[in-house]
Design a protein around this motif. Structure first.
Motif, short mmCIF file in Angstrom:
data_model
loop_
_atom_site.label_atom_id
_atom_site.label_comp_id
_atom_site.label_asym_id
_atom_site.label_seq_id
_atom_site.Cartn_x
_atom_site.Cartn_y
_atom_site.Cartn_z
N VAL A 21 14.50 10.25 -6.54
CA VAL A 21 12.75 10.34 -5.86
C VAL A 21 12.22 11.12 -7.14
O VAL A 21 11.54 11.16 -7.94
CB VAL A 21 12.50 9.10 -5.28
N LYS A 22 12.08 12.22 -5.92
CA LYS A 22 11.80 13.03 -6.76
C LYS A 22 11.83 13.59 -8.24
O LYS A 22 10.73 14.43 -8.76
CB LYS A 22 12.03 14.38 -6.01
N THR A 44 6.96 10.35 -2.77
CA THR A 44 7.89 10.89 -1.96
C THR A 44 7.48 11.32 -0.60
O THR A 44 7.85 10.74 -0.19
CB THR A 44 8.79 12.25 -2.41
N ASP A 45 6.06 12.00 -0.88
CA ASP A 45 5.74 12.28 0.91
C ASP A 45 5.60 10.60 1.43
O ASP A 45 5.63 10.37 2.53
CB ASP A 45 3.93 12.96 0.77
N ASN A 85 0.18 -0.81 0.47
CA ASN A 85 -0.31 -0.03 -0.08
C ASN A 85 0.81 1.21 0.08
O ASN A 85 0.48 2.12 -0.72
CB ASN A 85 -1.09 -0.02 1.25
N ASP A 86 1.93 1.00 0.58
CA ASP A 86 3.24 2.10 1.17
C ASP A 86 3.93 2.25 -0.31
O ASP A 86 4.78 3.32 -1.23
CB ASP A 86 2.99 2.73 2.15
N TYR A 87 5.31 1.28 -0.41
CA TYR A 87 6.48 1.32 -0.54
C TYR A 87 6.00 1.37 -1.89
O TYR A 87 6.72 2.36 -3.07
CB TYR A 87 7.37 0.42 -0.15
N ILE A 108 7.49 5.98 5.52
CA ILE A 108 7.71 4.62 6.07
C ILE A 108 9.25 4.79 5.74
O ILE A 108 9.50 3.67 6.42
CB ILE A 108 6.47 3.79 4.72
N LEU A 109 9.88 5.74 5.45
CA LEU A 109 11.61 5.74 5.45
C LEU A 109 11.90 6.54 6.82
O LEU A 109 11.65 7.83 6.56
CB LEU A 109 11.95 6.00 3.72
N TYR A 110 12.14 5.53 8.21
CA TYR A 110 12.88 6.17 9.40
C TYR A 110 13.01 7.47 8.74
O TYR A 110 14.62 7.28 7.71
CB TYR A 110 13.06 5.27 10.09
N PRO A 111 13.34 8.53 9.81
CA PRO A 111 14.41 9.73 9.48
C PRO A 111 15.69 9.09 10.01
O PRO A 111 16.70 7.83 10.99
CB PRO A 111 13.90 10.97 10.58
#
Length: 150
Positions: free
Chosen positions: A85-86, A52-53, A41-43, A58-61
Motif C-alpha cells: 500500500v505504501k 498506512t499509519d 472512518n478508517d479502512y 486497524i490491522l492487528y499484528p
C-alpha cells in the motif's frame, strides 16, 4: 401447591429471559455500528488515501490476507500488505473511480465478519474482513479478497 409455585416461578422468569435476549441484540447492533464506523472512518479512507499509519492501526499484528486477484492466488501478511500500500499510487492520486459498499456485518460476542465491496483501479473486490474486539476496540484480524471484475 408446588405446581403453582413452579408455574409462578417459570412465568416470572420469561420476561427476564426476554429482556436478556433484547440486551444481547442491542449489543450486536451497537457492535455492528462500531464496525461500520471502523470501515467508513478508517479502512476505506486509509486504502483510498494510501494511509498506512491509519490502516496499520486497524490491522492487528499477525493479520493475514488471502484471496485471488485477476485469477492469481494472493497471500500476504500484514507487513507485506502495508508495504504494498505504501509503495503504490493511492487510488486518490490515481484519478480512477473509488467506490465502496458495506454488504453486511455479522457479530457474535467479540468476533465479527464484514462483507464489503471495493472498486479501485481496474479491480472490483468482494472482501470478507474478520474482526475481533480486543481491549474494547474492533480490529481486523483477517482479510480475504476476490477480484470479481470482468
Amino acid at each position: 401447591m408446588k405446581k403453582l409455585l413452579l408455574a409462578a416461578l417459570l412465568f416470572g422468569l420469561i420476561p427476564v429471559l426476554k429482556a436478556q435476549k433484547s440486551v444481547k441484540m442491542e449489543n450486536n447492533k451497537q457492535d455492528s455500528l462500531a464496525i461500520a464506523g471502523v470501515l467508513e472512518n478508517d479502512y476505506f479512507k486509509a486504502i483510498y488515501e494510501g494511509d498506512t499509519d491509519r490502516l496499520g492501526n486497524i490491522l492487528y499484528p499477525g493479520t493475514l490476507l488471502f484471496g485471488d486477484v485477476k485469477g492469481q492466488p494472493y497471500a500476504k501478511n500484514r507487513e507485506e500488505y502495508l508495504t504494498g500500500v505504501k509503495n503504490r499510487q493511492s487510488p486518490k492520486d490515481s484519478g480512477k473511480p473509488f467506490e465502496w459498499k458495506i454488504i453486511s456485518v455479522d457479530t457474535i460476542n467479540s468476533i465479527a465478519v464484514a462483507r464489503v465491496m471495493v472498486k479501485m483501479y481496474d479491480f472490483l473486490y468482494d472482501e470478507f474482513l474478520s474482526f475481533h474486539k480486543i481491549e474494547g476496540r474492533w480490529v481486523i484480524v483477517n482479510k480475504m479478497i476476490s477480484d470479481i471484475s470482468k
